[in-house]
Scaffold this motif. Structure first.
Motif, PDB file in Angstrom:
ATOM      1  N   SER A  95       1.041  -1.209  -0.122  1.00  0.00           N
ATOM      2  CA  SER A  95       0.000  -0.004   0.034  1.00  0.00           C
ATOM      3  C   SER A  95       0.991   1.434   0.122  1.00  0.00           C
ATOM      4  O   SER A  95       1.015   2.507   0.034  1.00  0.00           O
ATOM      5  N   GLU A 102      10.927   3.484   4.964  1.00  0.00           N
ATOM      6  CA  GLU A 102      10.531   2.295   5.766  1.00  0.00           C
ATOM      7  C   GLU A 102      11.231   1.836   7.110  1.00  0.00           C
ATOM      8  O   GLU A 102      12.526   1.312   6.988  1.00  0.00           O
ATOM      9  N   ALA A 103      10.810   1.628   7.653  1.00  0.00           N
ATOM     10  CA  ALA A 103      11.553   0.932   9.007  1.00  0.00           C
ATOM     11  C   ALA A 103      12.145  -0.494   9.049  1.00  0.00           C
ATOM     12  O   ALA A 103      13.852  -0.357   9.754  1.00  0.00           O
ATOM     13  N   ARG A 104      12.218  -0.901   9.073  1.00  0.00           N
ATOM     14  CA  ARG A 104      13.162  -2.528   8.142  1.00  0.00           C
ATOM     15  C   ARG A 104      14.002  -2.435   7.360  1.00  0.00           C
ATOM     16  O   ARG A 104      14.166  -1.190   6.754  1.00  0.00           O
ATOM     17  N   ARG A 125       4.383  -7.162   4.471  1.00  0.00           N
ATOM     18  CA  ARG A 125       4.171  -8.543   5.048  1.00  0.00           C
ATOM     19  C   ARG A 125       3.800  -9.269   3.303  1.00  0.00           C
ATOM     20  O   ARG A 125       3.392 -10.360   3.739  1.00  0.00           O
ATOM     21  N   ALA A 157       2.225 -12.867   2.049  1.00  0.00           N
ATOM     22  CA  ALA A 157       0.701 -13.443   1.241  1.00  0.00           C
ATOM     23  C   ALA A 157       1.644 -14.074   0.643  1.00  0.00           C
ATOM     24  O   ALA A 157       2.171 -14.400  -0.375  1.00  0.00           O
ATOM     25  N   SER A 158       0.480 -15.692   0.057  1.00  0.00           N
ATOM     26  CA  SER A 158       0.968 -16.540  -0.941  1.00  0.00           C
ATOM     27  C   SER A 158       0.256 -16.482  -2.044  1.00  0.00           C
ATOM     28  O   SER A 158       0.843 -16.994  -3.252  1.00  0.00           O
ATOM     29  N   TRP A 159      -1.481 -16.225  -1.989  1.00  0.00           N
ATOM     30  CA  TRP A 159      -2.768 -16.124  -3.000  1.00  0.00           C
ATOM     31  C   TRP A 159      -3.112 -14.986  -3.425  1.00  0.00           C
ATOM     32  O   TRP A 159      -2.883 -13.896  -2.485  1.00  0.00           O
ATOM     33  N   VAL A 213       9.420   5.583  11.806  1.00  0.00           N
ATOM     34  CA  VAL A 213       9.327   6.482  12.604  1.00  0.00           C
ATOM     35  C   VAL A 213       8.590   6.123  13.920  1.00  0.00           C
ATOM     36  O   VAL A 213       7.624   5.848  14.208  1.00  0.00           O
ATOM     37  N   GLY A 263       7.999   0.473  16.967  1.00  0.00           N
ATOM     38  CA  GLY A 263       7.009   0.877  16.139  1.00  0.00           C
ATOM     39  C   GLY A 263       6.371   2.177  16.823  1.00  0.00           C
ATOM     40  O   GLY A 263       5.400   2.645  15.698  1.00  0.00           O
ATOM     41  N   GLY A 320      -3.730   0.899   3.986  1.00  0.00           N
ATOM     42  CA  GLY A 320      -3.200  -0.215   4.063  1.00  0.00           C
ATOM     43  C   GLY A 320      -4.522  -1.820   4.512  1.00  0.00           C
ATOM     44  O   GLY A 320      -6.017  -1.294   4.615  1.00  0.00           O
ATOM     45  N   GLU A 321      -4.023  -2.591   3.927  1.00  0.00           N
ATOM     46  CA  GLU A 321      -4.952  -3.757   4.255  1.00  0.00           C
ATOM     47  C   GLU A 321      -6.480  -3.881   5.278  1.00  0.00           C
ATOM     48  O   GLU A 321      -7.108  -4.307   4.904  1.00  0.00           O
ATOM     49  N   GLY A 378      -8.047  -7.553   4.676  1.00  0.00           N
ATOM     50  CA  GLY A 378      -6.579  -8.436   5.022  1.00  0.00           C
ATOM     51  C   GLY A 378      -5.882  -8.785   4.172  1.00  0.00           C
ATOM     52  O   GLY A 378      -4.656  -9.490   4.071  1.00  0.00           O
ATOM     53  N   ALA A 429      -3.854  -7.970   0.045  1.00  0.00           N
ATOM     54  CA  ALA A 429      -3.056  -7.723  -0.572  1.00  0.00           C
ATOM     55  C   ALA A 429      -3.453  -6.729  -1.455  1.00  0.00           C
ATOM     56  O   ALA A 429      -3.252  -5.370  -1.790  1.00  0.00           O
TER      57      ALA A 429
END
Ligand SMILES: Cc1cc2nc3c(=O)[nH]c(=O)nc-3n(C[C@H](O)[C@H](O)[C@H](O)COP(=O)(O)OP(=O)(O)OC[C@H]3O[C@@H](n4cnc5c(N)ncnc54)[C@H](O)[C@@H]3O)c2cc1C
Length: 499
Positions: A16, A35-37, A43, A59-61, A224, A273, A465-466, A474, A476
């Motif tokens: 997002s 971005e924090a990471r 995800r 996510a896979s699907w 942040v 966070g 966001g999701e 929930g 993507a």
């Protein structure tokens, strides 16, 4: 040196956040993404296993394949490989083994789902109950039409819902589950969901006419921790801390906040966070944060050196042992109910085999590789996240022996195990928006979509966001769609100012 002043800042580089950055940049708006990471994707997180297989910890699907715009775009791009894995689902019980159709369990589960649709979907918020209590009500109501075996197995199979959300049936809201309508099939991405993210990134590179955006337009390791608004200058200051403790401040007129609502829920400043807002976020938003929960879907990839399970099924669902409390409640013929939980308990010790539902996905079918993916719900997920393979392998091995119809001793130890860690991850704090009894998801979506009382009330802060969308909640693609919806408001506001 990076420029510290921008028209817009996007917090978070998940799907997002990236889509927000694309939409704003496409409209000529100078945008910075923080971005924090130390990686992109949030995800959406594809890792490569020791044997070279790309597996998705997030996510896979593609869900809702009937209308999923991200799937449509990916198919047009042509580099995303998919496999529709909704072929045969084998159900396994500890004592029976493979539960064949002559037990007539699935028709009862279908009827229980219809019961959720007709009874629970109409339920007032105050009458909401857990899926477990809804199952109990159905069983009390219909017991004269059910065999002993159906009474034992059907409620356990209904726990398949746990594999969608990631919370136990003691938590899941029957009302919200009943209203959760998916449209179309599910397609598993077999060459890594990161491909979908990278396609978006490629679009940003094209818009900006350069590829070296990480380090200039996209900054990693920028956690942040404070957002301040200066009512005189109308500037928003975004304060970040890097992993060495170095503090940097960036300024903007418009802000897109894509951090998960689970992170926005944090109240303790010491929590990694946590974001302090000055002036604070209005009660119209913070109150709504108290009305939602995050779920704990977990993933465990088991790699083996050969396939020893049936290759003709896509999924194997190992249902937990029957809960004898259910029979007691049915027999008591009173209003006895189970406690609806707001959070699942933490497991101190390894759970006994066959006490938790586990869904195994036969990754072999889509990739030709000897890999099984286990989906888990809380409390098992959190146990796995904080323990080693030796601690949790005893939970999985008997289930695999049952699936393969072999003695426990014949089940090989996996050559490699990869687990997700979303509940413990400070920048996720769960898998995605859950649906616990009493949760007020729609109200949270409405409040955050309007977000009208933030700062000077001019809509300069948008939340994406999701969690913040009804269709695709929930997911993507849902997260991606919120970015289009919310950045359009910023683009309009900026263009209005230019007139
Ligand atoms: C186990 C699992 C399985 C899933 N399966 C599917 C699936 O099959 N299909 C599907 O469609 N969806 C699935 N999802 C959901 C999907 O992954 C998410 O809906 C989607 O990726 C969320 O994107 P987002 O941009 O809203 O949030 P995120 O991807 O979480 O992005 C938010 C970003 O904000 C950053 N951030 C957080 N706090 C701060 C801070 N203080 N400062 C700076 N940055 C911060 C984070 O690091 C992160 O990068 C799954 C998720 C999980 C966890």
């Amino acid at each position: 040196m990076t420029n510290n002043k921008h028209t817009a800042i996007v917090i978070g580089a998940g799907i997002s956040g990236l889509k927000s950055c694309i939409e704003l940049s496409k409209n000529g708006i100078d945008t910075l993404m923080l971005e924090a990471r130390d990686r992109l994707g949030g995800r959406l997180h594809t890792v490569t296993t020791e044997s070279g297989l790309k597996v998705d910890l997030g996510a896979s699907w593609f869900h809702d394949c009937l209308y999923n715009p991200l799937l449509k775009k990916s198919l047009e791009k042509g580099n995303v490989e998919i496999y529709f894995d909704n072929g045969r689902l084998n159900v396994h019980d500890k004592d029976i083994g493979l539960v064949d159709d002559n037990y007539k369990i699935r028709p009862v589960v279908d009827e229980m789902s219809d019961y959720l649709q007709y009874v629970c979907a109409q339920m007032a918020q105050s009458d909401d109950m857990s899926v477990k209590n809804a199952a109990l009500r159905y069983l009390k109501d219909k017991k004269n039409t059910l065999t002993e075996c159906q009474i034992k197995l059907a409620p356990q199979l209904l726990r398949y819902y746990e594999m969608w959300i990631g919370s136990s049936w003691n938590m899941l809201s029957a009302r919200l589950i009943a209203g959760d309508n998916h449209q179309g099939r599910d397609a598993m991405v077999t060459n890594g969901y990161r491909t979908v993210y990278d396609n978006e990134l490629e679009e940003l590179y094209e818009i900006m006419g350069r590829r070296d955006l990480v380090g200039s337009q996209i900054l990693l390791q920028k956690v942040v921790f404070k957002i301040e608004f200066n009512d005189r200058t109308k500037e928003i200051a975004v304060h970040t801390r890097d992993y060495n403790g170095k503090i940097e401040t960036f300024f903007c007129e418009y802000l897109v906040c894509s951090v998960p609502l689970s992170v926005l829920q944090l109240e303790d400043k010491k929590e990694q966070g946590h974001i302090e807002w000055n002036p604070p976020l209005p009660l119209s938003l913070t109150n709504k944060l108290q009305g939602i929960t995050y779920s704990q879907l977990g993933k465990v990839f088991f790699e083996f050196d050969h396939v020893f399970w049936p290759t003709d099924a896509d999924r194997f669902f190992c249902i937990p042992e029957f809960d004898h409390e259910i029979t007691k409640c049915i027999e008591a013929n009173t209003d006895t109910k189970f406690e609806d939980l707001k959070q699942d308990p933490v497991l101190e010790n390894s759970p006994k085999p066959w006490t938790q539902p586990i869904l195994f996905l036969n990754v072999y079918r889509g990739t030709g590789r000897p890999v099984l993916l286990a989906l888990t719900s809380s409390p098992l997920t959190r146990y796995i996240e904080s323990h080693e393979i030796d601690d949790f392998w005893p939970v999985f091995r008997p289930a695999l022996a049952n699936i393969a119809n072999l003695p426990d001793s014949c089940i090989p130890r996996p050559t490699n195990v990869v687990t997700s860690n979303w509940s413990a991850d400070p920048f996720a704090r769960g898998s995605y928006l859950g649906c616990a009894v009493g949760d007020l998801i729609d109200e949270a979506i409405d409040a955050f979509t309007e977000a009208k009382d933030v700062f000077d009330g001019k809509g300069r802060v948008r939340f994406v966001g999701e969690a913040l969308i009804e269709e695709g909640n929930g997911c993507a693609h849902g997260a991606w769609m919120t970015a289009i919806r919310e950045t359009e408001k910023i683009i309009k506001a900026i263009n209005r100012g230019k007139l």
